[in-house]
Design an enzyme around this catalytic site. Sequence first.
Site, mmCIF file in Angstrom:
data_model
loop_
_atom_site.group_PDB
_atom_site.id
_atom_site.type_symbol
_atom_site.label_atom_id
_atom_site.label_comp_id
_atom_site.label_asym_id
_atom_site.label_seq_id
_atom_site.Cartn_x
_atom_site.Cartn_y
_atom_site.Cartn_z
ATOM 1 C CG ASN A 21 49.113 57.969 43.978
ATOM 2 O OD1 ASN A 21 49.130 59.122 44.413
ATOM 3 N ND2 ASN A 21 50.214 57.300 43.652
ATOM 4 C CD GLU A 67 55.028 58.131 40.226
ATOM 5 O OE1 GLU A 67 54.376 58.825 41.022
ATOM 6 O OE2 GLU A 67 54.523 57.606 39.208
ATOM 7 C CD GLU A 117 51.476 51.089 42.188
ATOM 8 O OE1 GLU A 117 50.399 51.415 41.711
ATOM 9 O OE2 GLU A 117 52.317 51.894 42.595
ATOM 10 C CG HIS A 165 54.265 55.336 44.234
ATOM 11 N ND1 HIS A 165 54.969 55.719 43.122
ATOM 12 C CD2 HIS A 165 53.042 54.960 43.804
ATOM 13 C CE1 HIS A 165 54.182 55.600 42.053
ATOM 14 N NE2 HIS A 165 53.007 55.145 42.445
ATOM 15 N N GLY A 224 51.859 54.595 34.533
ATOM 16 C CA GLY A 224 51.728 55.750 33.638
ATOM 17 C C GLY A 224 52.094 55.472 32.196
ATOM 18 C CE LYS A 247 50.961 58.068 40.196
ATOM 19 N NZ LYS A 247 51.692 57.387 39.151
ATOM 20 C CB SER A 250 48.637 51.195 32.784
ATOM 21 O OG SER A 250 49.728 52.070 32.568
HETATM 22 P P1 PGA Z 1 48.913 54.813 36.827
HETATM 23 O O1 PGA Z 1 49.678 54.965 38.237
HETATM 24 O O2 PGA Z 1 47.562 54.219 37.131
HETATM 25 O O3 PGA Z 1 48.808 56.235 36.315
HETATM 26 O O4 PGA Z 1 49.733 53.932 35.966
HETATM 27 C C1 PGA Z 1 49.592 53.958 39.209
HETATM 28 C C2 PGA Z 1 50.379 54.342 40.421
HETATM 29 O O5 PGA Z 1 51.451 54.945 40.286
HETATM 30 O O6 PGA Z 1 49.966 54.057 41.564
#
Ligand code: PGA
Length: 250
Positions: free
Chosen positions: A9, A95, A163, A93, A169, A11, A208
Amino acid sequence: MRRKLVVGNWKMHGLAADLRELDRLADAHMHTACDVVICPPATLIATAAARIEATPLMVGAQDCHPQDNGAHTGDIAAPMLADAGARLVIVGHSERRADHGEEDTLIALKMRAAHRAGLQAILCVGETERERDTGQTLDVVGRQLADGLPDDADASNTVIAYEPVWAIGSGRTPDDTQIEEVHGFMRSILQERDTAQGDAIRLLYGGSVKPDNAAAIFAIPDVDGALVGGASLRATHFSAIIAALESARR
Ligand code: PGA
């Protein structure tokens, strides 16, 4: 036997020049037995799809609108994503839940829209740090599954990604037993809906995932792959994660 899946992803990262990373990935995984998907920003989907056409890689999208078309300035409908070459779409997601106030009822409509367009939809679920600290993890994940999963969801059109919001992140991950507990819980909920489909739906872990923790995460029961953010932006990092999944024994 569930086919392993790893999804990158990107983003809100990536310009046309960054599609070079896809060439490097394709070179390294031309004969992969895993499904490998990159979800670039919407602006790059069509070019990315053309670029990886002759490779085993697939392109996905990061969100879709619940309707197939209409007066919704700036939004992108699932049939448009499919038309541009996307095969999958990430839905719900954390976010988007946080930045755009998306709730489970809207997320279920987006899942349906993705299915109508012939896309596989990846439903993202997961608790916040406060919810984990107060013992609500399974309640939250159970509710997000119950309310976010449409009736037509099956193993051909749906993937679930666990997640934890606090792991995204942050460089922090749950320990193996915590991941195993949530994945086992999700598997049992899916089996209660439909035994065969519940066995077959793929469950990803996200938050992560890095080259140095991927192998341990992929060894956890009911982890069929990963949804990867930051470590998917560079082919060297993402390739190491793909390699860990390829060699995971399950
Ligand atoms: P990350 O993000 O691997 O940077 O923690 C995962 C995600 O948001 O799908």
